[in-house]
Design a protein around this motif. Structure first.
Motif, PDB file in Angstrom:
ATOM      1  N   UNK A  38       0.731  -1.309   0.026  1.00 33.85           N
ATOM      2  CA  UNK A  38       0.021   0.080   0.097  1.00 33.85           C
ATOM      3  C   UNK A  38       0.987   1.181  -0.093  1.00 33.85           C
ATOM      4  N   UNK A  39       0.328   2.411  -0.482  1.00 34.22           N
ATOM      5  CA  UNK A  39       0.874   3.748  -0.504  1.00 34.22           C
ATOM      6  C   UNK A  39       0.944   4.207   0.955  1.00 34.22           C
ATOM      7  N   UNK A  40       1.883   4.876   1.251  1.00 35.43           N
ATOM      8  CA  UNK A  40       1.747   5.544   2.824  1.00 35.43           C
ATOM      9  C   UNK A  40       2.077   7.068   2.682  1.00 35.43           C
ATOM     10  N   UNK A  41       2.012   7.881   3.608  1.00 34.61           N
ATOM     11  CA  UNK A  41       2.306   9.320   3.803  1.00 34.61           C
ATOM     12  C   UNK A  41       2.972   9.528   5.223  1.00 34.61           C
ATOM     13  N   UNK A  42       3.817  10.274   5.221  1.00 35.11           N
ATOM     14  CA  UNK A  42       4.550  10.885   6.365  1.00 35.11           C
ATOM     15  C   UNK A  42       4.809  12.321   6.644  1.00 35.11           C
ATOM     16  N   UNK A  43       5.248  12.863   7.774  1.00 33.60           N
ATOM     17  CA  UNK A  43       5.616  13.939   8.176  1.00 33.60           C
ATOM     18  C   UNK A  43       7.260  13.895   8.230  1.00 33.60           C
ATOM     19  N   UNK A  44       8.031  14.691   7.543  1.00 38.31           N
ATOM     20  CA  UNK A  44       9.365  14.645   7.755  1.00 38.31           C
ATOM     21  C   UNK A  44       9.746  15.331   9.010  1.00 38.31           C
ATOM     22  N   UNK A  45      10.524  15.177   9.888  1.00 42.54           N
ATOM     23  CA  UNK A  45      10.592  15.687  11.330  1.00 42.54           C
ATOM     24  C   UNK A  45      11.989  16.566  11.154  1.00 42.54           C
ATOM     25  N   UNK A  46      12.006  17.834  11.880  1.00 41.85           N
ATOM     26  CA  UNK A  46      13.142  18.726  11.884  1.00 41.85           C
ATOM     27  C   UNK A  46      14.168  18.116  12.221  1.00 41.85           C
ATOM     28  N   UNK A  47      15.455  18.482  11.449  1.00 42.53           N
ATOM     29  CA  UNK A  47      16.643  18.048  11.799  1.00 42.53           C
ATOM     30  C   UNK A  47      17.376  18.689  13.038  1.00 42.53           C
TER      31      UNK A  47
END
Ligand code: DP6
Length: 401
Positions: A38-47
């Protein structure tokens, strides 16, 4: 050191972020290429809060490819590391034969030394493999002078790593092709799109996860009919709704979908035979706390999500952070002489109303949560320009060995 002891080094250092999925990836249709069901979706967290830093050096004088992770030399023959190295070198050769002058032709046959560290404890149970493989692929690409679509290579290190190749809100399109060429990550919106969004990582336990995601999802694919139903009939619609919610910055919809998707992922773990448990008592208490908090305000202000471990990741808006952190502190009283409870972005101190405390019927769980990291969405991988940031010395070996 004599000038000629090591031939000229080509050295690059980059950093890459962690990402936290709001629509989960769980299950592969091809283990070797790491193609998802399945496809997925995420939030990239601040480095600023969570990142991997990787230095790659290449030199004619290196005898073999070598890798050091968090201070220890590891076995570079690991198939997933080999896939990433092979694919980057293949791409570099292809670019060269296509006439791209940016590719360093002499360097193509050189061996590499790789050194990588995280700025957060591996024991925090955060998806360090995503940041790690994204950083490896991004850095190798710069050493070999290749540009363009790289998420398909990061995917072959660890599925979720493909989403760490971009900042902000990122979807991994599952793709249809058997060769995986269309299974890549794409940015849905940049990190600047929703500046009020905040992410709280509640580090519940320093225990290592009982079943790794790779083998866990394999057993789920083999045994869970719920997982098949999820992939075929639930996720496609949810992906569309989630992309829309992100575009509209509709927190209530974003939050509800996030919680439902986390719950369904953990339901597929329970439907796996034998079942897999990633949530513990602290996780369940956090779930209950979030629902009671939202019910009190008759508004969805906070959402939880859990990966293959017990740590909660909370999504909320900046205006609710101070109060919710205080609620967590109240129901999970920290060790008084322990380390810092709150790390990351600063949070104002607020008093909780008696009304709110009474509205939440939970017995406090002392020391249930070790600490909180307050962060937000952030950018994708970056090149570190300053040479004193390199993790490898002029001899091509780790500086801090
Ligand atoms: C629960 O990407 O770690 O975090 O592809 O086998 O390396 P492999 O698995 P991995 O799985 C991540 C699973 C998850 C959900 C997600 O991040 O989407």
């Amino acid at each position: 050191m004599p000038e000629d002891s090591v031939d000229k080094l080509n050295m690059v250092t980059c950093t890459a972020p962690v990402n936290i999925a709001v629509i989960k990836y769980w299950g592969k249709r091809n283990e070797e290429l790491i193609l998802p069901i399945n496809s997925s979706l995420s939030v990239t967290l601040h480095q600023d809060q969570l990142k991997t830093t990787t230095t790659v050096a290449s030199s004619r004088s290196f005898q073999e490819d070598r890798i050091w992770l968090n201070g220890n030399e590891e076995d570079i023959s690991h198939p997933r590391l080999q896939s990433c190295l092979r694919e980057i070198r293949r791409l570099a050769r292809k670019r060269r034969s296509d006439g791209d002058p940016g590719v360093d032709v002499t360097g193509l046959s050189h061996k590499v030394h790789v050194c990588s560290v995280n700025n957060f404890p591996t024991a925090a149970g955060l998806a360090s493999s995503a940041a790690g493989f994204a950083c490896l692929v991004y850095t190798l690409a710069r050493v070999f002078g290749v540009e363009g679509e790289l998420s398909g290579i990061a995917r072959q290190g660890s599925g979720s790593a493909c989403r760490s190749m971009y900042g902000g809100f990122v979807q991994w399109i599952m793709g249809q092709r058997d060769d995986g060429k269309d299974s890549i990550a794409q940015q849905v919106a940049p990190e600047t799109h929703w500046p009020e969004l905040r992410v709280l990582v509640l580090v519940a336990s320093a225990e290592r996860k009982p079943v790794g995601s790779t083998s866990g999802m394999q057993t789920s694919v083999e045994t869970s009919r719920l997982l098949k139903h999820r992939a075929d009939s639930v996720v496609p619609g949810r992906m569309e709704e989630m992309v829309e919610a992100v575009h509209r910055k509709d927190f209530a919809t974003f939050a509800e979908l996030t919680m439902k998707d986390s719950n369904q992922f953990h339901a597929t773990c329970l439907d796996t035979y034998p079942p897999i448990f990633y949530l513990n008592n602290v996780s369940r208490q956090v779930i209950s706390l979030v629902h009671q908090y939202n019910r009190h305000y008759r508004d969805i202000r906070v959402a939880y999500t859990f990966d293959a471990g017990p740590n909660a990741v909370i999504y909320t808006l900046q205006e609710n952070v101070a109060e919710f952190v205080q609620v967590v502190r109240h129901f999970f009283p920290p060790e008084t002489n322990g380390g810092q409870f709150l790390k990351g972005l600063p949070v104002d101190c607020v008093d909780l109303s008696e009304e709110l405390k009474n509205a939440i019927s939970l017995a406090p769980m002392p020391k249930g949560i070790g600490y909180i990291i307050n962060t937000k969405a952030g950018p994708g991988p970056c090149v570190v320009e300053h040479p004193n940031q390199h993790l490898l010395g002029p001899d091509g070996l780790p500086k801090n060995a």
